[in-house]
Design a protein around this motif. Structure first.
Motif, PDB file in Angstrom:
ATOM      1  N   ASN A   5       0.825  -1.204   0.000  1.00  7.34           N
ATOM      2  CA  ASN A   5       0.000   0.000   0.000  1.00  7.34           C
ATOM      3  C   ASN A   5       0.868   1.267   0.000  1.00  7.34           C
ATOM      4  OD1 ASN A   5      -2.315  -1.523   0.009  1.00  7.34           O
ATOM      5  ND2 ASN A   5      -2.629  -1.361   2.222  1.00  7.34           N
ATOM      6  N   ARG A   6       1.971   1.216   0.728  1.00  7.69           N
ATOM      7  CA  ARG A   6       2.872   2.373   0.769  1.00  7.69           C
ATOM      8  C   ARG A   6       3.520   2.599  -0.589  1.00  7.69           C
ATOM      9  NH1 ARG A   6       6.423   2.434   6.115  1.00  7.69           N
ATOM     10  NH2 ARG A   6       6.295   4.684   5.780  1.00  7.69           N
ATOM     11  N   LEU A   7       3.885   1.519  -1.263  1.00  6.35           N
ATOM     12  CA  LEU A   7       4.467   1.658  -2.598  1.00  6.35           C
ATOM     13  C   LEU A   7       3.445   2.213  -3.578  1.00  6.35           C
ATOM     14  CD1 LEU A   7       6.578  -1.614  -2.897  1.00  6.35           C
ATOM     15  CD2 LEU A   7       7.420   0.723  -2.728  1.00  6.35           C
ATOM     16  N   LEU A   8       2.222   1.735  -3.480  1.00 10.11           N
ATOM     17  CA  LEU A   8       1.158   2.231  -4.352  1.00 10.11           C
ATOM     18  C   LEU A   8       0.896   3.716  -4.083  1.00 10.11           C
ATOM     19  CD1 LEU A   8      -0.991   1.672  -6.486  1.00 10.11           C
ATOM     20  CD2 LEU A   8      -2.529   1.016  -4.624  1.00 10.11           C
ATOM     21  N   ALA A   9       0.853   4.104  -2.817  1.00  9.61           N
ATOM     22  CA  ALA A   9       0.633   5.508  -2.473  1.00  9.61           C
ATOM     23  C   ALA A   9       1.784   6.372  -2.992  1.00  9.61           C
ATOM     24  CB  ALA A   9       0.495   5.658  -0.961  1.00  9.61           C
ATOM     25  N   GLY A  10       3.008   5.890  -2.856  1.00  6.69           N
ATOM     26  CA  GLY A  10       4.166   6.632  -3.367  1.00  6.69           C
ATOM     27  C   GLY A  10       4.121   6.780  -4.876  1.00  6.69           C
ATOM     28  N   ALA A  11       3.743   5.714  -5.571  1.00  7.43           N
ATOM     29  CA  ALA A  11       3.640   5.770  -7.033  1.00  7.43           C
ATOM     30  C   ALA A  11       2.541   6.735  -7.465  1.00  7.43           C
ATOM     31  CB  ALA A  11       3.370   4.374  -7.586  1.00  7.43           C
ATOM     32  N   LEU A  12       1.447   6.779  -6.735  1.00  5.70           N
ATOM     33  CA  LEU A  12       0.366   7.708  -7.058  1.00  5.70           C
ATOM     34  C   LEU A  12       0.798   9.156  -6.865  1.00  5.70           C
ATOM     35  CD1 LEU A  12      -2.746   5.852  -5.572  1.00  5.70           C
ATOM     36  CD2 LEU A  12      -2.185   6.216  -7.979  1.00  5.70           C
ATOM     37  N   VAL A  13       1.561   9.418  -5.822  1.00 11.81           N
ATOM     38  CA  VAL A  13       2.060  10.785  -5.582  1.00 11.81           C
ATOM     39  C   VAL A  13       3.002  11.204  -6.705  1.00 11.81           C
ATOM     40  CG1 VAL A  13       3.522  12.183  -4.059  1.00 11.81           C
ATOM     41  CG2 VAL A  13       1.736  10.753  -3.085  1.00 11.81           C
ATOM     42  N   VAL A  14       3.895  10.307  -7.098  1.00  9.10           N
ATOM     43  CA  VAL A  14       4.818  10.616  -8.197  1.00  9.10           C
ATOM     44  C   VAL A  14       4.042  10.865  -9.491  1.00  9.10           C
ATOM     45  CG1 VAL A  14       6.653   9.652  -9.650  1.00  9.10           C
ATOM     46  CG2 VAL A  14       6.783   9.440  -7.169  1.00  9.10           C
ATOM     47  N   ASP A  15       3.034  10.029  -9.757  1.00  8.20           N
ATOM     48  CA  ASP A  15       2.204  10.221 -10.951  1.00  8.20           C
ATOM     49  C   ASP A  15       1.468  11.556 -10.910  1.00  8.20           C
ATOM     50  OD1 ASP A  15       2.989   7.841 -12.043  1.00  8.20           O
ATOM     51  OD2 ASP A  15       1.160   6.753 -11.490  1.00  8.20           O
ATOM     52  N   LEU A  16       0.941  11.918  -9.763  1.00 10.40           N
ATOM     53  CA  LEU A  16       0.239  13.190  -9.620  1.00 10.40           C
ATOM     54  C   LEU A  16       1.176  14.368  -9.889  1.00 10.40           C
ATOM     55  CD1 LEU A  16      -2.329  14.770  -8.770  1.00 10.40           C
ATOM     56  CD2 LEU A  16      -1.395  14.735  -6.455  1.00 10.40           C
ATOM     57  N   LEU A  17       2.372  14.319  -9.327  1.00 14.25           N
ATOM     58  CA  LEU A  17       3.345  15.390  -9.551  1.00 14.25           C
ATOM     59  C   LEU A  17       3.757  15.467 -11.020  1.00 14.25           C
ATOM     60  CD1 LEU A  17       5.582  15.048  -6.372  1.00 14.25           C
ATOM     61  CD2 LEU A  17       3.916  16.848  -6.877  1.00 14.25           C
ATOM     62  N   ALA A  18       3.913  14.315 -11.658  1.00 16.44           N
ATOM     63  CA  ALA A  18       4.260  14.301 -13.079  1.00 16.44           C
ATOM     64  C   ALA A  18       3.125  14.900 -13.911  1.00 16.44           C
ATOM     65  CB  ALA A  18       4.562  12.875 -13.534  1.00 16.44           C
ATOM     66  N   CYS A  19       1.881  14.609 -13.555  1.00 19.96           N
ATOM     67  CA  CYS A  19       0.736  15.174 -14.274  1.00 19.96           C
ATOM     68  C   CYS A  19       0.665  16.687 -14.090  1.00 19.96           C
ATOM     69  CB  CYS A  19      -0.564  14.528 -13.803  1.00 19.96           C
ATOM     70  SG  CYS A  19      -0.757  12.840 -14.368  1.00 19.96           S
ATOM     71  N   VAL A  20       0.894  17.160 -12.888  1.00 20.43           N
ATOM     72  CA  VAL A  20       0.884  18.604 -12.638  1.00 20.43           C
ATOM     73  C   VAL A  20       1.988  19.277 -13.437  1.00 20.43           C
ATOM     74  CG1 VAL A  20       1.294  20.371 -10.865  1.00 20.43           C
ATOM     75  CG2 VAL A  20      -0.222  18.446 -10.389  1.00 20.43           C
ATOM     76  N   TYR A  21       3.175  18.681 -13.453  1.00 20.44           N
ATOM     77  CA  TYR A  21       4.277  19.241 -14.242  1.00 20.44           C
ATOM     78  C   TYR A  21       3.907  19.297 -15.718  1.00 20.44           C
ATOM     79  CZ  TYR A  21       8.682  19.613 -16.713  1.00 20.44           C
ATOM     80  OH  TYR A  21       9.667  20.010 -17.565  1.00 20.44           O
ATOM     81  N   TRP A  22       3.325  18.218 -16.233  1.00 17.48           N
ATOM     82  CA  TRP A  22       2.957  18.162 -17.648  1.00 17.48           C
ATOM     83  C   TRP A  22       1.930  19.240 -17.997  1.00 17.48           C
ATOM     84  CZ3 TRP A  22      -1.662  16.911 -20.201  1.00 17.48           C
ATOM     85  CH2 TRP A  22      -1.531  16.753 -21.577  1.00 17.48           C
ATOM     86  N   VAL A  23       0.917  19.404 -17.140  1.00 18.27           N
ATOM     87  CA  VAL A  23      -0.109  20.426 -17.382  1.00 18.27           C
ATOM     88  C   VAL A  23       0.519  21.817 -17.357  1.00 18.27           C
ATOM     89  CG1 VAL A  23      -2.160  21.534 -16.387  1.00 18.27           C
ATOM     90  CG2 VAL A  23      -2.049  19.048 -16.574  1.00 18.27           C
TER      91      VAL A  23
END
Length: 77
Positions: A5-23
């Motif tokens: 669950n911690r790995l999944l949460a970490g991956a989601l945070v990284v994905d969110l930051l990457a999406c914000v950067y892309w936008v």
């Protein structure tokens, strides 16, 4: 919390930051934020909202590493 669950949460945070950067990159916001002249022009256009914008920028940029730099550049007492 399980390791999976911690790995999944970490991956989601990284994905969110990457999406914000892309936008920000695609919309041109990132270019405006990183260009001092463009940022100055944008803040000037805000009129009455200018103080709130400046405070918001200062709070968002004032990270622990920048605080450390500010302390090291301050004159000795």
């Amino acid at each position: 919390m399980k390791v999976g669950n911690r790995l999944l949460a970490g991956a989601l945070v990284v994905d969110l930051l990457a999406c914000v950067y892309w936008v920000f990159h695609e919309s041109g916001t990132l270019t405006t934020i990183l260009d001092p002249n463009a940022l100055h022009a944008l803040v000037i256009q805000l009129g009455a909202w200018r103080p709130a914008a400046i405070i918001g920028l200062m709070v968002s940029v004032w990270t622990p590493s920048s605080r450390q730099r500010a302390k090291s550049m301050a004159p000795a007492h």
